[in-house]
Write a protein that holds these residues in place. Structure first.
Motif, mmCIF file in Angstrom:
data_model
loop_
_atom_site.group_PDB
_atom_site.id
_atom_site.type_symbol
_atom_site.label_atom_id
_atom_site.label_comp_id
_atom_site.label_asym_id
_atom_site.label_seq_id
_atom_site.Cartn_x
_atom_site.Cartn_y
_atom_site.Cartn_z
ATOM 1 N N SER A 193 38.938 34.195 37.254
ATOM 2 C CA SER A 193 38.089 33.745 36.999
ATOM 3 C C SER A 193 37.070 33.825 38.139
ATOM 4 N N LYS A 194 37.284 34.163 39.269
ATOM 5 C CA LYS A 194 35.805 35.058 40.457
ATOM 6 C C LYS A 194 35.441 36.264 39.842
ATOM 7 N N VAL A 195 36.618 37.293 38.640
ATOM 8 C CA VAL A 195 36.077 38.827 39.043
ATOM 9 C C VAL A 195 35.405 38.342 37.969
ATOM 10 N N LYS A 225 33.277 35.856 36.574
ATOM 11 C CA LYS A 225 32.140 35.536 37.019
ATOM 12 C C LYS A 225 31.294 36.874 37.393
ATOM 13 N N LYS A 226 32.136 37.447 38.317
ATOM 14 C CA LYS A 226 31.083 38.514 38.910
ATOM 15 C C LYS A 226 30.129 39.141 38.644
ATOM 16 N N LYS A 277 42.564 31.872 39.852
ATOM 17 C CA LYS A 277 40.858 31.579 40.580
ATOM 18 C C LYS A 277 40.416 32.987 40.567
ATOM 19 N N TYR A 278 41.293 33.596 40.918
ATOM 20 C CA TYR A 278 40.875 34.971 40.866
ATOM 21 C C TYR A 278 40.274 36.127 39.444
ATOM 22 N N THR A 333 31.403 32.217 34.092
ATOM 23 C CA THR A 333 32.204 31.553 34.226
ATOM 24 C C THR A 333 33.416 31.834 32.962
#
Length: 542
Positions: free
Chosen positions: A522-524, A526-527, A519-520, A532
């Motif tokens: 994917s978050k990083v 995308k940022k 999850k982390y 994604t």
């Protein structure tokens, strides 16, 4: 031991030589005299430990000789050999300390017994004399030291000052009835190697010589006293009683003598007359202040008073190291020798232009320079600071700064020493920065090899023995991003390459690049990429 045989008959002298077992008694030198007068003449130079003499002789009889021995050669033992069984002769022998009175003809056993008794008595007395001599020498060595310590206590032990004064008076070190005193400090330069070498590098012997010169110039304890101060082994203190002598005259006489003998002139700190003994501690502090604040640029003055108008110049000497600190920092960090020479050699000129420079100001600058060096090394490399500082301090020891207590300041020597101080520091900084540049390159390589592991800034700092602050600052300088941003960017670039492989799942890719939390990850992703990981993979398929 030495013996003297005295008899006007040569056959008797020869008989005594043959009958006495000289070697057995430890007597190795024997001489002869044919009368008392000749014996007295010989004894002044020969100095025998044993005399064997006849009583009746034409050229000076035995009674005169033995009386002379008792008066002028008290340690000498004598034996009388006589052909006259006369009570007066015997009584005279006993009264004047004779060992024995032997009648002729001489019996070998009797004379050897008498000689043995004489030798034993002389040896016993000589042993006692040696003990007394050693005790006397020891006392003569200890007493001056004891007196110096008592005199030093007048300054250091105010609580017991009256008791100390009474002991000094009782020991006849100082006279009774002193009301006022002027305290003068002679400052000795312990870095004066040529002068020390003349005294075999024995500081105590040199100070003893200077102390004796001071005593001579003072003119005796009735006028004052000079002593080595035990609170500082570089100072001799002069105490001048009442108005009996003038400090300016005495110190001038001392310097004239010292200049004649050793081509040296000393500096003296002094104060005005004040109450004895209660003012001594205060006077000492004032005299030290006078020496500390004396104007090194005034080459003609040697007696410095705490109340001198010149002392007020120190209040106007507001030029301090803080005024040049940033200039020095820039020059040393640049490594530019021209800038380093400029900042290192111009600072003293400010004092020269102002006309006032004191040992106190020089000491402050030295302390500020050492503090500056310490903080600059901390800024450059906190991990290597101690190692670099130890190396620089070793260089300081090899070439120490000129003595602050020198008889006159050598501006050129100070400039050269400060220049070398800064050149050494600049070189250490340059070497450290070069090592760090190589280390930073290794850090980047290390990150690229271990990006898939859990990496922290502290871990890398510990691994390469470089401060976290330096690593962070270097990433900002070279990449315009932080360490964390660089690591994240590198990991995501690796992830993008792995996303081309359709057989790898996202959780596998995340773990392979060191971000095991999907999850982390994917978050990083995308940022940073705006899409994604799955969306990025789909764009690759089209």
């Amino acid at each position: 031991m030495k013996a003297l045989i005295v008899d006007d008959e040569s056959r008797v002298r020869k008989a005594i030589r043959l009958l006495v077992n000289w070697e057995e008694h430890g007597i190795h030198e024997i001489r002869e005299a044919d009368g008392g007068n000749k014996a007295i003449e010989m004894m002044n130079e020969y100095k025998p430990q044993l005399v064997i003499t006849d009583m009746m002789m034409d050229a000076g009889n035995g009674m005169e000789l033995t009386a002379w021995i008792e008066r002028f050669s008290k340690t000498c033992k004598f034996i009388v050999i006589s052909g006259h069984d006369d009570f007066e002769y015997m009584r005279h022998t006993v009264q004047h300390g004779g060992i024995d009175y032997i009648l002729k003809p001489i019996d070998a056993d009797i004379i050897n017994s008498a000689v043995a008794t004489a030798v034993k008595a002389w040896l016993a007395e000589e042993h006692s004399r040696q003990i007394q001599l050693e005790q006397s020498i020891m006392l003569n060595e200890i007493k001056p030291v004891h007196d110096e310590k008592l005199l030093s206590r007048l300054i250091d032990d105010v609580a017991n000052i009256n008791t100390t004064v009474q002991r000094l008076i009782k020991n006849r070190v100082i006279p009774d009835g002193i009301t006022d005193v002027q305290l003068v400090i002679l400052q000795f330069n312990n870095a004066d190697q040529p002068l020390l070498e003349r005294f075999g590098n024995d500081v105590d012997l040199l100070l003893f010589a200077i102390e004796n010169i001071c005593h001579e110039c003072i003119g005796g304890n009735a006028n004052g006293i000079a002593f080595k101060y035990w609170g500082s082994f570089e100072q001799i203190i002069l105490l001048l009683w009442d108005h009996k002598v003038d400090a300016a005259f005495i110190t001038s006489q001392i310097n004239q003598t010292m200049h004649t003998l050793f081509s040296r002139k000393f500096h003296f700190g002094t104060t005005k007359l004040d109450k004895f003994p209660t003012s001594l501690a205060k006077q000492y502090d004032e005299a030290i202040a006078a020496l500390d604040h004396r104007n090194l640029l005034d080459v003609a003055s040697y007696l410095h008073d705490a109340s001198e108008p010149l002392l007020r110049l120190q209040h106007h000497a507001d030029y301090s190291f803080a005024d040049v600190r940033e200039e020095w920092r820039v020059a040393l960090l640049s490594g530019n020798q021209h800038l380093i020479e400029k900042c290192s050699t111009s600072w003293l000129q400010q004092f020269v232009n102002h006309g006032y420079l004191s040992p106190h100001l020089l000491q402050n600058w030295l302390e500020d320079m050492l503090s500056f060096r310490n903080s600059l090394l901390q800024e450059i490399s906190s991990n290597q600071k101690n190692e670099l500082l130890a190396m620089l301090e070793q260089q300081d020891t090899a070439v120490p700064p000129p003595s602050i207590n020198d008889y006159s300041i050598k501006i050129h020597d100070w400039r050269q020493w400060v220049l070398q101080f800064n050149l050494n520091l600049s070189q250490a900084i340059t070497n450290s920065l070069q090592n760090k540049s190589r280390s930073f390159s290794d850090i980047v390589s290390y990150i690229e090899l271990h990006y898939n592991e859990e990496l922290t800034l502290q871990e890398i700092a510990d691994t390469f023995q470089i401060s976290r602050e330096y690593i962070s600052r270097k990433f900002k300088q070279d990449y315009a991003i932080s360490f964390t941003e660089y690591l994240t960017s590198f990991r995501l670039n690796k992830a993008k390459a792995l996303l081309r492989n359709r057989n790898l799942k996202l959780n596998q890719i995340a773990e392979m690049v060191g971000i095991p939390d999907i999850k982390y990850f994917s978050k990083v992703f995308k940022k940073h990429e705006g899409v994604t990981p799955n969306e990025y993979r789909k764009t690759l398929m089209n």
